[in-house]
Enzyme design. Structure first.
Site, PDB file in Angstrom:
ATOM      1  N   GLU A   3       0.835  -1.213   0.000  1.00 54.68           N
ATOM      2  CA  GLU A   3       0.000   0.000   0.000  1.00 54.68           C
ATOM      3  C   GLU A   3       0.869   1.263   0.000  1.00 54.68           C
ATOM      4  O   GLU A   3       2.083   1.202   0.247  1.00 54.68           O
ATOM      5  CB  GLU A   3      -0.937   0.011   1.212  1.00 54.68           C
ATOM      6  CG  GLU A   3      -0.216   0.034   2.549  1.00 54.68           C
ATOM      7  CD  GLU A   3      -1.053   0.643   3.668  1.00 54.68           C
ATOM      8  OE1 GLU A   3      -1.609   1.743   3.470  1.00 54.68           O
ATOM      9  OE2 GLU A   3      -1.132   0.022   4.743  1.00 54.68           O
ATOM     10  N   LYS A  26      -3.666  -2.093  15.750  1.00 54.77           N
ATOM     11  CA  LYS A  26      -3.112  -1.278  16.829  1.00 54.77           C
ATOM     12  C   LYS A  26      -4.095  -1.123  17.970  1.00 54.77           C
ATOM     13  O   LYS A  26      -5.298  -1.102  17.750  1.00 54.77           O
ATOM     14  CB  LYS A  26      -2.807   0.129  16.307  1.00 54.77           C
ATOM     15  CG  LYS A  26      -1.397   0.299  15.863  1.00 54.77           C
ATOM     16  CD  LYS A  26      -1.223   1.619  15.156  1.00 54.77           C
ATOM     17  CE  LYS A  26      -2.141   1.738  13.985  1.00 54.77           C
ATOM     18  NZ  LYS A  26      -2.029   0.771  12.961  1.00 54.77           N
TER      19      LYS A  26
END
Ligand code: PSU
Ligand code: MN
Length: 308
Positions: free
Chosen positions: A27, A161
């Site tokens: 990405e 996360k």
């Protein structure tokens, strides 16, 4: 315009397509919005090199001048890394950015779409987006999760996360039937830390075993992606206790400053980097590189299974 005209392949990726070599998608939001310059360029280059060393070909995705680039040049990489006003492109942004011939960096969701269009099944990144803490009132749920529900690409990452609600993120993936594979782990990794306290669906212990799960899913016609959670190497891990207070503070700041929508994730990443005096960035780089190592090998294995 036909689909082919939207896609622009680098020579290296085009050659890999011709010869049937394994390809790994990467990405570009992580470059433009996830890391500062120059660490973003250095990491992007090293990640590509690690993938080549595993016998696969890297295809960094971005939208440049109205084309979906499948593999970018050094010059394009420099631009995405330095330029401040690169658009963060997720699923909903693709039509406008492409039709207006603009330039943008692709998120996990948009990179999955581009990878599927280009016929690439394995994608390596740092972490996926997910259900944000407090989503019950903000409704902030990353489009990455919907994409995993419907687009046939495996995402190799270091989990999610803890700025996110990891439990709710996993619930969402379960509801949409997205396999969550733990690479040499029974616990879903929490990005900066190896453990989250949440179990994965299946632990795999080799690239081939992982590729077999993926191939079986798609052989069955079960559309959608899969998450391969690969824990950060121990040497680079940040203990959860160390960063949890920083995360609390960063979330508080975001709320006070009215940060919302697509700006939230980049804001939190940048604040954590400053609060930790760069420690989170060092860990982020180490985990992406490790994902490239594992993801490159999974792409090679899957390619071998497909050739059988
Ligand atoms: N996590 C990171 N670094 C990143 C991102 C996530 O550690 O750069 C990026 C990815 O591109 C991911 C996106 O797809 O953030 C999610 O953004 P949002 O939460 O706005 O969907
Ligand atoms: Mn969001």
């Amino acid at each position: 315009m036909s689909l082919k005209e939207y896609l622009s392949f680098s020579d290296e990726v085009l050659e890999a397509k011709k010869t049937g070599a394994p390809i790994v998608a990467l990405e570009s939001t992580i470059i433009s919005h996830g890391m500062p310059y120059p660490q973003n360029v250095e990491t992007a280059k090293r990640v590509e090199q690690i993938i080549r060393e595993q016998g696969a070909v890297p295809a960094t995705m971005a939208i440049i001048d109205g084309k979906i680039k499948v593999g970018i040049s050094n010059q394009e990489l420099e631009y995405l890394a330095k330029e401040k006003n690169v658009v963060k492109v997720s699923r909903r942004d693709l039509p406008a950015v492409l039709s207006k011939c603009k330039t943008g960096a692709t998120t996990v969701a948009a990179t999955m779409i581009c990878a599927e269009l280009a016929g690439i099944e394995v994608f390596v990144t740092g972490g996926i987006g997910g259900v944000h803490r407090g989503a019950e009132s903000t409704m902030d749920i990353s489009a990455d999760l919907q994409e995993l529900a419907k687009t046939n690409v495996a995402v190799v990452c270091a989990g999610a996360k803890s700025i996110l609600d990891i439990g709710l993120t996993l619930e969402y993936l379960e509801t949409y039937g997205v396999p969550v594979i733990g690479y040499e782990t029974e616990e879903f990794p929490a990005f900066y830390s190896r453990k989250s306290g949440f179990q994965v669906d299946v632990k795999t212990s080799s690239p081939n075993e992982t590729a077999e799960v993926l191939k079986t899913k798609w052989d069955l016609g079960l559309r959608g992606g899969a998450v391969v959670g690969n824990p950060v190497p121990e040497s680079a891990e940040l203990p959860a206790e160390l960063i949890s207070s920083m995360i609390e503070n960063a979330l508080k700041e975001a709320e006070e400053q009215g940060i919302s929508g697509k700006d939230t994730t980049p804001f939190l990443l940048a604040r954590l980097k400053d609060m930790s005096e760069g420690k989170t960035l060092t860990t982020n780089i180490a985990l992406v590189e490790h994902n490239a190592y594992v993801g490159g090998q999974i792409a090679v294995s899957l390619n071998n299974l497909r050739k059988k």
